[in-house]
Enzyme design. Structure first.
Site, short mmCIF file in Angstrom:
data_model
loop_
_atom_site.label_atom_id
_atom_site.label_comp_id
_atom_site.label_asym_id
_atom_site.label_seq_id
_atom_site.Cartn_x
_atom_site.Cartn_y
_atom_site.Cartn_z
N ASP A 165 -39.76 -50.24 -12.19
CA ASP A 165 -39.70 -50.15 -10.76
C ASP A 165 -41.23 -50.23 -10.30
O ASP A 165 -41.87 -50.40 -11.22
CB ASP A 165 -39.37 -48.53 -10.46
CG ASP A 165 -38.78 -48.51 -9.05
OD1 ASP A 165 -38.88 -49.62 -8.17
OD2 ASP A 165 -38.31 -47.53 -8.43
C1 BGC Z 1 -38.18 -48.75 -5.16
C2 BGC Z 1 -36.95 -49.80 -5.90
C3 BGC Z 1 -37.06 -51.06 -5.07
C4 BGC Z 1 -38.48 -51.77 -5.25
C5 BGC Z 1 -38.65 -53.02 -4.88
C6 BGC Z 1 -39.45 -49.34 -5.36
O1 BGC Z 1 -40.35 -48.85 -4.51
O2 BGC Z 1 -38.15 -47.78 -6.09
O3 BGC Z 1 -35.68 -49.29 -5.73
O4 BGC Z 1 -36.17 -51.82 -5.71
O5 BGC Z 1 -39.33 -50.66 -4.87
O6 BGC Z 1 -38.70 -53.01 -3.52
#
Ligand code: BGC
Length: 746
Positions: A289
């Site tokens: 993530d």
């Molecule tokens: C989130 C993810 C997301 C990623 C990209 C993160 O902060 O937890 O779910 O896919 O950002 O935007």
């Protein structure tokens, strides 16, 4: 070895009909592996590490953006495998052209959070889950994939399959609610929707099951917080939707921000290696993530990013989203012999394989087609699909005195509330490419529907502040109207990532506004628009008609008007329990009995109960009304005893006893009454969504087999135990209308 051959033979025999297909796809997988290996052999260590690196563009960041070098220059040098937040056929083409200037011309993957629609915004995922309509959810993901893929996107970071039982957690809006069975079916539907007929088709995007794992159980509902849970809870509740996503063919997984039992998910070998890649044999790749590899330093789990990179790669995180830990350290880690080249190669191969499957090596620009993009985005067909799904997502919580549906011939309607004319909030959190002018507000939806009715409007108050100066105007127009429609709830950015709230009552003075409107004596209909279950006890107790509409997307207003005026009979059911108070959280239907169960809300003396609050939620999992009524009758079990090898059928009659055609979601719950580990008082095990004309009856059959009776025993072995089971069929988890017992014998 002998054993393996034997099992292989058995499997081949059983799947005879699928053999041809399996052989063909094996052939193409082998052919891809040959290409991947040939390419890998040409790559330098730096180029391999580059494939494991992902940066965001400067648009749409959802976390801190690392201060950058020149990203395009890095792409030319082969130091990047993927970008997120680059979108649009033209922009993705430009960036891909840069990748084509790199030594090995390895195409980039473009990823984006296409969570509930792309240009056409669909209801937030939690709302869609309330439809209990798997085809509708598959369609929603399909349309999103068609639009996104036409706009240069190869990969969506969806679906979020995290179970959550804590409405304080803002990301609850992004999931399917509290239940692992429903959540697993929804995970499957969404994966099928995004990936369509398979990667390589022009309208398919890679799905990403996230966040692995247990992110939805963040302590105290505070985003990114720690999770401490038993293996039992993990396997029974939090992992099943991930397994379902994997079985449905999810191309990628994303790990999560939380630590689980002391180990950050990103550096967690138990999750990513032992379970996902070994036990489940996942062949795709895992993306971290946003920044989560680097964040292991803040967790106090890694000393620095060098150590974080080592821990993450070793634990099975293949691609580094935005933390720069891999690009900054992996080459040195290999040279220092802290990370084996075999681990790097495995991660690179997983990523390259997907690029081949998508057809990017044949044509790196195949998804960047401006003409296709023009035709696909916001097409009437896509908008129609969004309206259908939005209608299905609405839950009729209450309809005393049958105030709804409203007549289209009313003379005057007052539309009141801070969300009544809001377009922006209809898109909800996690919408990427919306066009504000194309989001239909409630007011516009009603206007579109009605011809001669006079519409009066007053805002009444803001969503969150405490000013009541608008109340008098609102009351004045309410008094002139035949019916008062009140739109209250949350602004689009009050639920979502990093949007946890400790107070989940309807914000501001909105409930006070409802009180003064109700005091006019006019029929009041309240619509609650929100990204989570909210608390509104006064409204629930006093207002006759309440619709929970969540955030419904581009066609929100039209869909709400369809329901308000009876062009669509609502059939949504809550995928999550609504608490009476934050103090009850977590409140969910599949709880255990305890040794001192409180049998009703008044039975509290030395019982497992609260002195100041009933145990039951305000609105239960599975609850949702219709404009018509249904009768459940004539339950018959095919047998009262079954062996482990047998199945039994439960058959009953469902009758539409009202005057409107409508759909009912009939729900099957089971309880294992005595077992070697305590079991929930009921667990959803099946459901049917059935359309019935007024007066019509249908016979419904549920099949109960060993799988439905199984659980993890004391040794965490999956299986069913002999004994008595309670079978319950009803219209909601708290409204069981038919029940019977049966026995499982060894
Ligand atoms: C989130 C993810 C997301 C990623 C990209 C993160 O902060 O937890 O779910 O896919 O950002 O935007």
């Amino acid at each position: 070895m002998k054993k393996t051959i034997f099992y292989a033979a058995v499997i081949i025999a059983i799947t005879n009909c699928c053999t041809v297909f399996a052989q063909a796809s094996k052939k193409s997988a082998d052919a891809i592996d040959i290409k991947v290996n040939a390419l890998l052999a040409k790559m330098t260590l730096e180029e391999k590490v580059g494939q494991l690196n992902q940066y965001t563009s400067d648009k749409d960041a959802t976390g801190p953006v690392s201060k950058s070098s020149n990203k395009l220059e890095e792409i030319k040098q082969g130091r990047l495998g993927s970008m997120l937040n680059v979108r649009g056929a033209a922009d993705t083409r430009i960036v891909q052209e840069t990748a084509m200037q790199s030594r090995l011309k390895i195409p980039l993957l473009f990823g984006l959070d296409v969570i509930h629609g792309y240009r056409v915004t669909f209801p937030i995922p939690l709302a869609e889950a309330a439809s209990w309509d798997l085809e509708a959810m598959e369609l929603s993901a399909r349309v999103a994939a068609r639009e996104a893929s036409a706009s240069g996107i190869h990969w969506t970071f969806a679906p979020m399959v995290d179970i959550s039982r804590d409405p304080r957690w803002g990301r609850i809006m992004e999931g399917a609610g509290e239940d692992p069975y429903l959540g697993s079916l929804i995970a499957k539907a969404r994966i099928h929707g995004f990936q369509g007929k398979g990667l390589g088709n022009l309208d398919a995007v890679m799905a990403c099951a996230k966040h692995f794992a247990a992110y939805g159980a963040a302590l105290a509902g505070r985003d990114y917080n720690s999770v401490d849970m038993s293996d039992r809870l993990l396997w029974e509740v939090y992992l099943p939707p991930f397994k379902a996503a994997l079985d449905a063919g999810a191309a990628t997984f994303m790990n999560s921000f939380n630590d689980l039992n002391g180990i950050p998910a990103t550096g967690n070998s138990y999750l990513q290696r032992d379970i996902l890649k070994d036990k489940w044999n996942f062949k795709g790749f895992v993306v971290s993530d946003w920044g989560s590899i680097g964040e292991m330093v803040a967790h106090g789990y890694a000393k620095d990013s060098y150590e974080a990179a080592r821990l993450a790669l070793t634990a099975g995180s293949d691609m580094d989203m935005e933390s720069r830990s891999y690009i900054g350290n992996l080459t040195k880690l290999v040279k220092d012999k802290k990370v084996s080249i075999a681990l790097i190669d495995d991660a690179v191969k997983r990523i390259l394989r997907k690029k081949y499957e998508l057809g990017l090596f044949d044509d790196p620009y195949r998804f960047s087609d401006v003409e296709r993009e023009k035709k696909e985005l916001n097409s009437p067909e896509n908008r129609q699909a969004a309206r259908e799904v939005a209608k299905k997502s609405i839950v009729l919580l209450k309809n005393d005195n049958q105030v709804l549906p409203l007549s289209k011939n009313l003379k005057t309607i007052a539309v009141i509330g801070p969300l009544a004319k809001s377009n922006t909030d209809m898109k909800g959190f996690w919408s990427v490419d919306w066009d504000n002018d194309k989001l239909v507000s409630l007011y516009e939806g009603i206007e579109n529907k009605l011809g001669n009715t006079k519409l009066l409007y007053a805002k009444g108050c803001e969503i969150s502040d405490s000013t009541q100066t608008g109340f008098s105007e609102a009351v004045a127009i309410a008094k002139q109207a035949d019916v008062v429609i009140v739109a209250v709830g949350e602004a689009f950015n009050m639920s979502g990532e990093a949007k946890s709230r400790s107070n989940i009552h309807i914000p501001g003075v909105q409930e006070e506004l409802i009180k003064v409107l109700q005091a006019t004596g006019k029929p009041v209909v309240v619509l609650v628009m929100a990204g989570r279950p909210l608390i509104f006890n006064w409204t629930a107790d006093h207002v006759p008609s309440i619709l929970y509409t969540w955030w419904l997307g581009s066609e929100a207003g039209n869909a709400m008007a369809d329901v308000l005026f009876g062009d669509y009979n609502p059939a949504g059911k809550l995928p999550i329990s609504f608490p009476r108070s934050e103090g009850q959280i977590p409140v969910f239907y599949s709880s255990k009995s305890t040794g001192r169960p409180s049998m009703n809300d008044k039975d509290i003396v030395y019982k497992s109960a609260y002195l100041d609050l009933p145990n039951s939620p305000k609105f239960a999992f599975g609850h949702g009304l219709s404009y018509t009524s249904f009768k459940y009758s004539d339950l018959k079990l095919s047998k009262n005893k079954i062996s482990q090898k047998e199945a039994l059928t439960a058959t009953f009659t469902l009758t539409n006893t009202g005057k409107y055609a409508g759909e009912e979601v009939a729900q099957l719950y089971l309880q294992d009454m005595v077992a070697s580990v305590t079991r929930p008082v009921k667990e959803l095990k099946d459901f049917r969504k059935i359309m019935l004309a007024a007066g019509e009856s249908k016979t419904i059959t549920f099949i109960i087999d060993k799988e439905k009776l199984s659980f993890y025993d004391q040794k965490m072995k999956w299986g069913a135990e002999a004994g008595d089971f309670n079978l319950m069929i009803g219209t909601a988890s708290n409204n069981i209308l038919l029940s019977s017992k049966f026995e499982l014998i060894d």
